[in-house]
Design an enzyme around this catalytic site. Sequence first.
Site, PDB file in Angstrom:
ATOM      1  N   CYS A   2       0.864  -1.183   0.000  1.00 11.73           N
ATOM      2  CA  CYS A   2       0.000   0.000   0.000  1.00 11.73           C
ATOM      3  C   CYS A   2       0.896   1.227   0.000  1.00 11.73           C
ATOM      4  O   CYS A   2       2.062   1.153   0.356  1.00 11.73           O
ATOM      5  CB  CYS A   2      -0.871   0.025   1.242  1.00 11.73           C
ATOM      6  SG  CYS A   2      -1.901  -1.441   1.408  1.00 11.73           S
ATOM      7  N   ARG A  27       2.104   1.191  -5.961  1.00 13.82           N
ATOM      8  CA  ARG A  27       2.222   0.263  -4.831  1.00 13.82           C
ATOM      9  C   ARG A  27       0.930  -0.499  -4.566  1.00 13.82           C
ATOM     10  O   ARG A  27       0.924  -1.507  -3.854  1.00 13.82           O
ATOM     11  CB  ARG A  27       2.612   1.030  -3.564  1.00 13.82           C
ATOM     12  CG  ARG A  27       3.929   1.738  -3.664  1.00 13.82           C
ATOM     13  CD  ARG A  27       4.195   2.517  -2.408  1.00 13.82           C
ATOM     14  NE  ARG A  27       4.383   1.651  -1.261  1.00 13.82           N
ATOM     15  CZ  ARG A  27       5.538   1.154  -0.871  1.00 13.82           C
ATOM     16  NH1 ARG A  27       6.629   1.457  -1.523  1.00 13.82           N
ATOM     17  NH2 ARG A  27       5.617   0.361   0.178  1.00 13.82           N
ATOM     18  N   TRP A  73      -3.599  -2.031  -1.609  1.00 13.45           N
ATOM     19  CA  TRP A  73      -3.570  -3.343  -2.265  1.00 13.45           C
ATOM     20  C   TRP A  73      -4.083  -4.313  -1.203  1.00 13.45           C
ATOM     21  O   TRP A  73      -3.421  -4.537  -0.174  1.00 13.45           O
ATOM     22  CB  TRP A  73      -2.149  -3.686  -2.680  1.00 13.45           C
ATOM     23  CG  TRP A  73      -2.030  -4.929  -3.509  1.00 13.45           C
ATOM     24  CD1 TRP A  73      -2.212  -5.037  -4.860  1.00 13.45           C
ATOM     25  CD2 TRP A  73      -1.687  -6.245  -3.055  1.00 13.45           C
ATOM     26  NE1 TRP A  73      -2.000  -6.335  -5.261  1.00 13.45           N
ATOM     27  CE2 TRP A  73      -1.682  -7.103  -4.180  1.00 13.45           C
ATOM     28  CE3 TRP A  73      -1.394  -6.802  -1.802  1.00 13.45           C
ATOM     29  CZ2 TRP A  73      -1.390  -8.462  -4.091  1.00 13.45           C
ATOM     30  CZ3 TRP A  73      -1.107  -8.155  -1.718  1.00 13.45           C
ATOM     31  CH2 TRP A  73      -1.110  -8.969  -2.858  1.00 13.45           C
ATOM     32  N   ASN A  99       0.220   0.431   6.146  1.00 14.20           N
ATOM     33  CA  ASN A  99       0.749  -0.476   5.128  1.00 14.20           C
ATOM     34  C   ASN A  99       1.390  -1.642   5.875  1.00 14.20           C
ATOM     35  O   ASN A  99       2.241  -1.420   6.729  1.00 14.20           O
ATOM     36  CB  ASN A  99       1.798   0.260   4.279  1.00 14.20           C
ATOM     37  CG  ASN A  99       2.564  -0.671   3.353  1.00 14.20           C
ATOM     38  OD1 ASN A  99       2.059  -1.715   2.967  1.00 14.20           O
ATOM     39  ND2 ASN A  99       3.780  -0.294   3.013  1.00 14.20           N
ATOM     40  N   GLY A 100       0.976  -2.860   5.577  1.00 15.08           N
ATOM     41  CA  GLY A 100       1.560  -4.019   6.265  1.00 15.08           C
ATOM     42  C   GLY A 100       0.461  -4.945   6.768  1.00 15.08           C
ATOM     43  O   GLY A 100      -0.684  -4.864   6.315  1.00 15.08           O
ATOM     44  N   GLU A 484      11.567 -14.785 -18.086  1.00 14.42           N
ATOM     45  CA  GLU A 484      11.240 -13.376 -17.891  1.00 14.42           C
ATOM     46  C   GLU A 484      10.293 -12.879 -18.994  1.00 14.42           C
ATOM     47  O   GLU A 484       9.348 -12.137 -18.728  1.00 14.42           O
ATOM     48  CB  GLU A 484      12.539 -12.557 -17.837  1.00 14.42           C
ATOM     49  CG  GLU A 484      12.367 -11.058 -17.718  1.00 14.42           C
ATOM     50  CD  GLU A 484      11.599 -10.584 -16.492  1.00 14.42           C
ATOM     51  OE1 GLU A 484      11.316 -11.395 -15.600  1.00 14.42           O
ATOM     52  OE2 GLU A 484      11.245  -9.392 -16.457  1.00 14.42           O
ATOM     53  N   LYS A 488       6.572 -11.359 -18.293  1.00 16.92           N
ATOM     54  CA  LYS A 488       6.138 -10.034 -18.778  1.00 16.92           C
ATOM     55  C   LYS A 488       4.805 -10.148 -19.495  1.00 16.92           C
ATOM     56  O   LYS A 488       3.897  -9.360 -19.263  1.00 16.92           O
ATOM     57  CB  LYS A 488       7.161  -9.415 -19.736  1.00 16.92           C
ATOM     58  CG  LYS A 488       8.428  -8.838 -19.165  1.00 16.92           C
ATOM     59  CD  LYS A 488       8.264  -7.641 -18.275  1.00 16.92           C
ATOM     60  CE  LYS A 488       7.968  -8.050 -16.875  1.00 16.92           C
ATOM     61  NZ  LYS A 488       9.025  -8.232 -15.935  1.00 16.92           N
ATOM     62  N   GLU A 491       1.868 -10.984 -17.033  1.00 14.37           N
ATOM     63  CA  GLU A 491       1.425 -10.002 -16.046  1.00 14.37           C
ATOM     64  C   GLU A 491       0.795  -8.765 -16.656  1.00 14.37           C
ATOM     65  O   GLU A 491      -0.060  -8.150 -16.020  1.00 14.37           O
ATOM     66  CB  GLU A 491       2.540  -9.640 -15.047  1.00 14.37           C
ATOM     67  CG  GLU A 491       3.715  -8.916 -15.601  1.00 14.37           C
ATOM     68  CD  GLU A 491       4.794  -8.644 -14.550  1.00 14.37           C
ATOM     69  OE1 GLU A 491       4.497  -8.601 -13.352  1.00 14.37           O
ATOM     70  OE2 GLU A 491       5.956  -8.462 -14.958  1.00 14.37           O
ATOM     71  N   HIS A 507       9.881 -32.968 -23.585  1.00 17.14           N
ATOM     72  CA  HIS A 507       9.494 -33.812 -22.447  1.00 17.14           C
ATOM     73  C   HIS A 507       8.088 -33.466 -21.943  1.00 17.14           C
ATOM     74  O   HIS A 507       7.742 -33.810 -20.820  1.00 17.14           O
ATOM     75  CB  HIS A 507      10.518 -33.677 -21.326  1.00 17.14           C
ATOM     76  CG  HIS A 507      11.880 -34.151 -21.730  1.00 17.14           C
ATOM     77  ND1 HIS A 507      12.186 -35.469 -21.932  1.00 17.14           N
ATOM     78  CD2 HIS A 507      13.019 -33.469 -22.017  1.00 17.14           C
ATOM     79  CE1 HIS A 507      13.451 -35.599 -22.305  1.00 17.14           C
ATOM     80  NE2 HIS A 507      13.973 -34.384 -22.371  1.00 17.14           N
ATOM     81  N   LYS A 606       3.533  -3.215  -6.942  1.00 15.24           N
ATOM     82  CA  LYS A 606       4.956  -3.138  -7.295  1.00 15.24           C
ATOM     83  C   LYS A 606       5.839  -3.840  -6.271  1.00 15.24           C
ATOM     84  O   LYS A 606       6.741  -4.568  -6.622  1.00 15.24           O
ATOM     85  CB  LYS A 606       5.344  -1.659  -7.427  1.00 15.24           C
ATOM     86  CG  LYS A 606       6.776  -1.426  -7.866  1.00 15.24           C
ATOM     87  CD  LYS A 606       6.976  -1.768  -9.314  1.00 15.24           C
ATOM     88  CE  LYS A 606       8.406  -1.593  -9.777  1.00 15.24           C
ATOM     89  NZ  LYS A 606       8.661  -2.333 -11.011  1.00 15.24           N
TER      90      LYS A 606
HETATM   91  C1  AGP Z   1       8.003  -8.292 -12.133  1.00 15.13           C
HETATM   92  O1  AGP Z   1       7.568  -7.675 -13.280  1.00 15.13           O
HETATM   93  C2  AGP Z   1       7.099  -8.238 -10.984  1.00 15.13           C
HETATM   94  N1  AGP Z   1       6.638  -6.937 -10.714  1.00 15.13           N
HETATM   95  C3  AGP Z   1       7.537  -9.045  -9.781  1.00 15.13           C
HETATM   96  O2  AGP Z   1       7.744 -10.362 -10.190  1.00 15.13           O
HETATM   97  C4  AGP Z   1       8.764  -8.567  -8.981  1.00 15.13           C
HETATM   98  O3  AGP Z   1       9.933  -8.770  -9.707  1.00 15.13           O
HETATM   99  C5  AGP Z   1       8.820  -9.334  -7.641  1.00 15.13           C
HETATM  100  O4  AGP Z   1       7.671  -9.047  -6.906  1.00 15.13           O
HETATM  101  C6  AGP Z   1      10.049  -9.015  -6.842  1.00 15.13           C
HETATM  102  O5  AGP Z   1      10.096  -7.679  -6.484  1.00 15.13           O
HETATM  103  P1  AGP Z   1      11.420  -7.025  -5.935  1.00 15.13           P
HETATM  104  O6  AGP Z   1      12.446  -7.114  -6.996  1.00 15.13           O
HETATM  105  O7  AGP Z   1      11.040  -5.610  -5.615  1.00 15.13           O
HETATM  106  O8  AGP Z   1      11.826  -7.795  -4.716  1.00 15.13           O
END
Ligand code: AGP
Length: 611
Positions: A2, A27, A73, A99-100, A484, A488, A491, A507, A606
């Site tokens: 958050c 966030r 969030w 936040n938390g 990766e 991308k 997400e 396999h 994020k």
């Molecule tokens: C990647 O596009 C994501 N947003 C997510 O997988 C991210 O890399 C992961 O949550 C780790 O975050 P960090 O690097 O801030 O620890």
Amino acid sequence: MCGIVGYIGYRDAYPIVIKGLHRLEYRGYDSAGVALIDKDIKVYKKAGKVSDLEEFVKGVNLHGTIGMGHTRWATHGAPSDRNSHPHSSGDRRLTIIHNGIIENYAVIKEALLAKGHVFLSDTDTEVLIHLVEDIQKETGLDIREAVRVALNKVIGAYAIVIMSSDEPDQLIAARKGSPLVIGVGEGEYFVASDATPIVEYTKNVIYLNDNEIAYIRRDDLLIKNIDNTVQTPYIHELDLKLEMLEKGGYDHFMLKEIYEQPRSIRDCMRGRIYPKIGKVQLGGIKEYTDKLKNVDRILIVACGTSWHAGLVGEYLIEEYARVPVEVEYASEFRYRNPIITERDLVIAISQSGETADTMAAIELAKEKGATIFGVCNVVGASIPRITHAGVYTHAGPEIGVASTKAFTAQVTVLTLIAFYIAQQRGTITQSKLIELLTQLNEIPELVEKALQSNDHVKEIAAKFKDSRNCLFLGRGSSFPVALEGALKLKEISYIHAEGYPAAEMKHGPIALIDEEMPVVFIATKHSSYEKVISNIQEVKARGGKVIAIVTEGDTDVKAMADYVIEIPQTDEAFVPLLATIPLQLISYHIAVMRGCNVDQPRNLAKSVTVE
Ligand code: AGP
């Protein structure tokens, strides 16, 4: 998770708070709210984006020079108006943003319910503010002490800001496990989850430490530890420019951040590599040179994209430094009683430096005596504070939720770490290091060149925008790049995608191949080139559509793939830095064409500050 923002000073608080919420929206973006003090506390909150909140308060008189806001969030309680922050005490005197997670909220709530407290939301946060209210009622303590006593009773992570109408010229902020930054102005203070809402007003900030409480008035700041000892704050000067937080003419932050990579990779290497003499210098870890010479094993812990960067690091460290490396999902690591010794080195990778799973893994490894390095982007975040040493990635603020420039910066740092360890252990010759560093030094220009394929990539994206599935395949260090690429696409476009080692396809996943299935290969001219060509043929034989990332001038793959995207020639060690670029662009364009919210994909945040 958050985003929190607060203001106390002489200006109108609302515009500062709402602008701050926009900056923090990466966030969390399922609901938002503000509270302002103008004699008594007024709270406005709404499910949806910060812009929905703005719409909701249109026409309302929003006066007050003390205010706070929150963008959420959801963890406890679904996204809804009533679960949005701020939350208030039963008597409405106290208001909180948080936040938390308060882990023991259920026990506290039960006790408070028995005393007659009535709760209006499903959140753990509301329980905390009722607890403060209850302590005041029972003990007669003032708000400062009541907050301190309450925080001693809760278990979990928090960054909070509290207002009380009894003392309307004060904000109380506290942190444990979730970030909080205080901006120090002239006759005004700012509080926020990170420095982005603050930088416009002041460059002077204090990073609150865990277990600290800040009592903030317009002209006075007192920081105490939760055990009531006064702390002396250290004022840092922010190295952050406002334009770094704006889109700068791009349609999305993600696109801007993709295009920033030549610069971010260059910044990441600046002052750290000396190609002419074949030397890598990493000030942040130089005190651990002896440790690196004798290290038995390296464990890399991370989540998501950072975990993928860790896998690239594994290839590079094992290849050049000849140290065994294991790459672990931070979220799994702590739950399987891992074997860690004092001779191990743990490298924790995190863009945000706040990911709860990664922090928990670090704590566990620390308890077992390992040395911990951090590879983080956000300066002053929690992970760089709890690690023994580390290397910042210097990619600059990454606002798009999908990580792009942070990934290539992490890979760059891990490349430097691999070479640095190799140099210390004597597992690389000087001439080889000169050769590699000379090529690495050219990578920013080559990334620039790779970005020139954008229009071509966009045309390819248009062909596959309606796909329901997609496979990404690569071998060696291109396998994590495939992972990766798949992440991308998933997400930001919500297309199901999988990354696989190309040879593993036969396999199992080969059963998925038909005319509807796009398969993206990383097929550059390096050690597994011929093998990957065979894998491409296997896909073509089954009617799959092949999009291949190839080395400039390649003709063999071109003859069999449906589409090719060229990247410049470089040493195999640096292919991940170039091959990633078209994969980022392809996901970006597909997501835009599908009308997805590229910078704020659904359900994501994020930094994931809950386990
Ligand atoms: C990647 O596009 C994501 N947003 C997510 O997988 C991210 O890399 C992961 O949550 C780790 O975050 P960090 O690097 O801030 O620890």
